[in-house]
Design a protein around this motif. Structure first.
Motif, PDB file in Angstrom:
ATOM      1  N   LEU A   7     -93.660   4.602  65.976  1.00  0.00           N
ATOM      2  CA  LEU A   7     -93.129   5.654  66.853  1.00  0.00           C
ATOM      3  C   LEU A   7     -93.641   5.448  68.279  1.00  0.00           C
ATOM      4  O   LEU A   7     -92.889   5.606  69.243  1.00  0.00           O
ATOM      5  N   ILE A   8     -94.897   5.081  68.421  1.00  0.00           N
ATOM      6  CA  ILE A   8     -95.460   4.828  69.747  1.00  0.00           C
ATOM      7  C   ILE A   8     -94.719   3.677  70.422  1.00  0.00           C
ATOM      8  O   ILE A   8     -94.379   3.760  71.609  1.00  0.00           O
ATOM      9  N   GLU A   9     -94.463   2.619  69.675  1.00  0.00           N
ATOM     10  CA  GLU A   9     -93.735   1.471  70.243  1.00  0.00           C
ATOM     11  C   GLU A   9     -92.312   1.866  70.652  1.00  0.00           C
ATOM     12  O   GLU A   9     -91.825   1.432  71.694  1.00  0.00           O
ATOM     13  N   ARG A  10     -91.666   2.700  69.860  1.00  0.00           N
ATOM     14  CA  ARG A  10     -90.326   3.176  70.229  1.00  0.00           C
ATOM     15  C   ARG A  10     -90.382   4.019  71.495  1.00  0.00           C
ATOM     16  O   ARG A  10     -89.486   3.962  72.342  1.00  0.00           O
ATOM     17  N   MET A  11     -91.441   4.817  71.640  1.00  0.00           N
ATOM     18  CA  MET A  11     -91.594   5.623  72.851  1.00  0.00           C
ATOM     19  C   MET A  11     -91.835   4.715  74.051  1.00  0.00           C
ATOM     20  O   MET A  11     -91.309   4.962  75.125  1.00  0.00           O
ATOM     21  N   LYS A  12     -92.615   3.671  73.858  1.00  0.00           N
ATOM     22  CA  LYS A  12     -92.882   2.724  74.946  1.00  0.00           C
ATOM     23  C   LYS A  12     -91.600   2.041  75.410  1.00  0.00           C
ATOM     24  O   LYS A  12     -91.443   1.740  76.589  1.00  0.00           O
ATOM     25  N   SER A  13     -90.681   1.816  74.471  1.00  0.00           N
ATOM     26  CA  SER A  13     -89.412   1.171  74.834  1.00  0.00           C
ATOM     27  C   SER A  13     -88.389   2.187  75.329  1.00  0.00           C
ATOM     28  O   SER A  13     -87.224   1.860  75.506  1.00  0.00           O
ATOM     29  N   ARG A  14     -88.844   3.437  75.542  1.00  0.00           N
ATOM     30  CA  ARG A  14     -88.016   4.511  76.117  1.00  0.00           C
ATOM     31  C   ARG A  14     -86.847   4.919  75.214  1.00  0.00           C
ATOM     32  O   ARG A  14     -85.803   5.327  75.696  1.00  0.00           O
ATOM     33  N   ASP A  15     -87.045   4.828  73.914  1.00  0.00           N
ATOM     34  CA  ASP A  15     -86.038   5.280  72.954  1.00  0.00           C
ATOM     35  C   ASP A  15     -86.017   6.814  72.982  1.00  0.00           C
ATOM     36  O   ASP A  15     -86.996   7.455  72.595  1.00  0.00           O
ATOM     37  N   PRO A  16     -84.904   7.426  73.458  1.00  0.00           N
ATOM     38  CA  PRO A  16     -84.853   8.892  73.554  1.00  0.00           C
ATOM     39  C   PRO A  16     -85.072   9.574  72.197  1.00  0.00           C
ATOM     40  O   PRO A  16     -85.679  10.634  72.117  1.00  0.00           O
ATOM     41  N   GLY A  17     -84.575   8.951  71.144  1.00  0.00           N
ATOM     42  CA  GLY A  17     -84.774   9.517  69.812  1.00  0.00           C
ATOM     43  C   GLY A  17     -86.241   9.577  69.429  1.00  0.00           C
ATOM     44  O   GLY A  17     -86.666  10.477  68.696  1.00  0.00           O
ATOM     45  N   ALA A  18     -87.027   8.629  69.922  1.00  0.00           N
ATOM     46  CA  ALA A  18     -88.456   8.611  69.612  1.00  0.00           C
ATOM     47  C   ALA A  18     -89.167   9.797  70.250  1.00  0.00           C
ATOM     48  O   ALA A  18     -90.030  10.409  69.631  1.00  0.00           O
ATOM     49  N   PHE A  19     -88.789  10.123  71.489  1.00  0.00           N
ATOM     50  CA  PHE A  19     -89.426  11.267  72.142  1.00  0.00           C
ATOM     51  C   PHE A  19     -89.040  12.574  71.454  1.00  0.00           C
ATOM     52  O   PHE A  19     -89.868  13.463  71.293  1.00  0.00           O
ATOM     53  N   VAL A  47     -98.467  23.809  79.757  1.00  0.00           N
ATOM     54  CA  VAL A  47     -99.316  22.669  79.412  1.00  0.00           C
ATOM     55  C   VAL A  47     -98.551  21.705  78.513  1.00  0.00           C
ATOM     56  O   VAL A  47     -98.613  20.495  78.699  1.00  0.00           O
ATOM     57  N   LEU A  48     -97.815  22.235  77.553  1.00  0.00           N
ATOM     58  CA  LEU A  48     -97.018  21.383  76.670  1.00  0.00           C
ATOM     59  C   LEU A  48     -96.005  20.577  77.482  1.00  0.00           C
ATOM     60  O   LEU A  48     -95.884  19.360  77.309  1.00  0.00           O
ATOM     61  N   GLN A  49     -95.305  21.237  78.380  1.00  0.00           N
ATOM     62  CA  GLN A  49     -94.316  20.541  79.206  1.00  0.00           C
ATOM     63  C   GLN A  49     -94.969  19.464  80.076  1.00  0.00           C
ATOM     64  O   GLN A  49     -94.468  18.342  80.173  1.00  0.00           O
ATOM     65  N   GLU A  50     -96.093  19.813  80.701  1.00  0.00           N
ATOM     66  CA  GLU A  50     -96.784  18.852  81.553  1.00  0.00           C
ATOM     67  C   GLU A  50     -97.289  17.662  80.737  1.00  0.00           C
ATOM     68  O   GLU A  50     -97.217  16.517  81.180  1.00  0.00           O
ATOM     69  N   THR A  51     -97.791  17.947  79.541  1.00  0.00           N
ATOM     70  CA  THR A  51     -98.292  16.883  78.667  1.00  0.00           C
ATOM     71  C   THR A  51     -97.169  15.960  78.236  1.00  0.00           C
ATOM     72  O   THR A  51     -97.312  14.727  78.273  1.00  0.00           O
ATOM     73  N   LEU A  52     -96.046  16.530  77.832  1.00  0.00           N
ATOM     74  CA  LEU A  52     -94.917  15.706  77.408  1.00  0.00           C
ATOM     75  C   LEU A  52     -94.374  14.871  78.563  1.00  0.00           C
ATOM     76  O   LEU A  52     -94.060  13.687  78.389  1.00  0.00           O
ATOM     77  N   LEU A  53     -94.279  15.470  79.745  1.00  0.00           N
ATOM     78  CA  LEU A  53     -93.787  14.736  80.904  1.00  0.00           C
ATOM     79  C   LEU A  53     -94.719  13.575  81.257  1.00  0.00           C
ATOM     80  O   LEU A  53     -94.279  12.439  81.462  1.00  0.00           O
ATOM     81  N   LYS A  54     -96.012  13.850  81.305  1.00  0.00           N
ATOM     82  CA  LYS A  54     -96.992  12.816  81.628  1.00  0.00           C
ATOM     83  C   LYS A  54     -96.991  11.723  80.557  1.00  0.00           C
ATOM     84  O   LYS A  54     -97.109  10.528  80.878  1.00  0.00           O
ATOM     85  N   THR A  55     -96.839  12.129  79.294  1.00  0.00           N
ATOM     86  CA  THR A  55     -96.771  11.142  78.203  1.00  0.00           C
ATOM     87  C   THR A  55     -95.557  10.245  78.391  1.00  0.00           C
ATOM     88  O   THR A  55     -95.655   9.015  78.286  1.00  0.00           O
ATOM     89  N   PHE A  56     -94.420  10.845  78.689  1.00  0.00           N
ATOM     90  CA  PHE A  56     -93.191  10.087  78.912  1.00  0.00           C
ATOM     91  C   PHE A  56     -93.361   9.116  80.082  1.00  0.00           C
ATOM     92  O   PHE A  56     -92.988   7.953  79.993  1.00  0.00           O
ATOM     93  N   GLU A  57     -93.960   9.594  81.170  1.00  0.00           N
ATOM     94  CA  GLU A  57     -94.125   8.764  82.365  1.00  0.00           C
ATOM     95  C   GLU A  57     -95.133   7.629  82.152  1.00  0.00           C
ATOM     96  O   GLU A  57     -94.972   6.545  82.713  1.00  0.00           O
ATOM     97  N   SER A  58     -96.171   7.881  81.346  1.00  0.00           N
ATOM     98  CA  SER A  58     -97.303   6.949  81.283  1.00  0.00           C
ATOM     99  C   SER A  58     -97.428   6.168  79.991  1.00  0.00           C
ATOM    100  O   SER A  58     -98.361   5.377  79.862  1.00  0.00           O
ATOM    101  N   ILE A  59     -96.565   6.391  79.027  1.00  0.00           N
ATOM    102  CA  ILE A  59     -96.724   5.740  77.727  1.00  0.00           C
ATOM    103  C   ILE A  59     -96.780   4.217  77.854  1.00  0.00           C
ATOM    104  O   ILE A  59     -97.467   3.548  77.085  1.00  0.00           O
ATOM    105  N   GLY A  60     -96.122   3.658  78.830  1.00  0.00           N
ATOM    106  CA  GLY A  60     -96.136   2.216  79.029  1.00  0.00           C
ATOM    107  C   GLY A  60     -97.502   1.662  79.384  1.00  0.00           C
ATOM    108  O   GLY A  60     -97.770   0.468  79.191  1.00  0.00           O
ATOM    109  N   THR A  61     -98.397   2.507  79.898  1.00  0.00           N
ATOM    110  CA  THR A  61     -99.734   2.040  80.280  1.00  0.00           C
ATOM    111  C   THR A  61    -100.704   2.030  79.107  1.00  0.00           C
ATOM    112  O   THR A  61    -101.801   1.490  79.237  1.00  0.00           O
TER     113      THR A  61
END
Length: 194
Positions: A7-19, A47-61
């Motif tokens: 799931l983490i790898e799918r999120m890293k590849s920006r798979d919308p279904g993974a998020f 906090v949930l929204q900010e966490t999800l947004l930051k996760t989406f933006e930074s998962i590649g790192t």
């Protein structure tokens, strides 16, 4: 929080279904963490929204998928601290509906073998416990919530908070005492007032 590496790898590849899948599986847990840290449902949602947004933006790192839980809690923890700092300076009007307890969160069937006054006292004590945890200084509350309520081990808590393991252990030793003292003071005041 054990998130499959697939799931983490799918999120890293920006798979919308993974998020969406991640949010569906772990959103409530992150919301509860925010509620325990901030004490306010609206702040927890932010906090949930900010966490999800930051996760989406930074998962590649994220280099080590095994460190995902600590990385995610660090994001959520920082969002909580920022939200609490902002909330101290913002004086907003509180609607009556927001001030009342959430019926879904507190509604529990009463066991038939308990007296109603005992059930009320139990609910009061749960609320006082919640408030005692919220009244802890940020460093103590963070350690207590991450370790005892979120189930992270001491090393992970130290990593999330950027603290030495010995500092975490010391705070884990002191935080329950601070909560216990607050509850004892409440019970003493309650019995003298009765």
């Amino acid at each position: 929080m054990d998130v499959p590496s697939e799931l983490i790898e799918r999120m890293k590849s920006r798979d919308p279904g993974a998020f969406e899948e991640f949010f569906g599986q772990y959103g409530d847990r992150l919301l509860n963490f925010g509620l325990r840290m901030c004490g306010d449902r609206e702040d927890a949602r932010e906090v949930l929204q900010e966490t999800l947004l930051k996760t989406f933006e930074s998962i590649g790192t994220l280099k080590n998928p095994g460190a995902f839980a600590g990385w995610l809690y660090r994001i959520a923890h920082n969002a909580c601290l920022m939200r609490r700092r902002r909330s101290k300076f913002l004086k907003e009007e509180v609607e009556l509906d927001e001030a009342l307890p959430d019926p879904k969160a507190t509604a529990q069937p009463l066991p038939w073998n308990r007296l109603p006054d005992q059930a009320v006292l139990d609910a009061e004590l749960r609320e006082r416990l919640r408030q005692a945890i919220l009244d802890l200084p940020d460093g103590y509350r963070s350690v207590l919530v991450l370790r005892d309520l979120e189930g992270l081990d001491t090393d992970s808590v130290a990593s999330v908070l950027g603290l030495n393991k010995d500092v975490v252990k010391m705070r884990l030793h002191r935080a329950p005492g601070k909560v216990r003292n607050a509850l004892e003071a409440y019970l003493r005041n309650r019995t003298t007032a009765a």
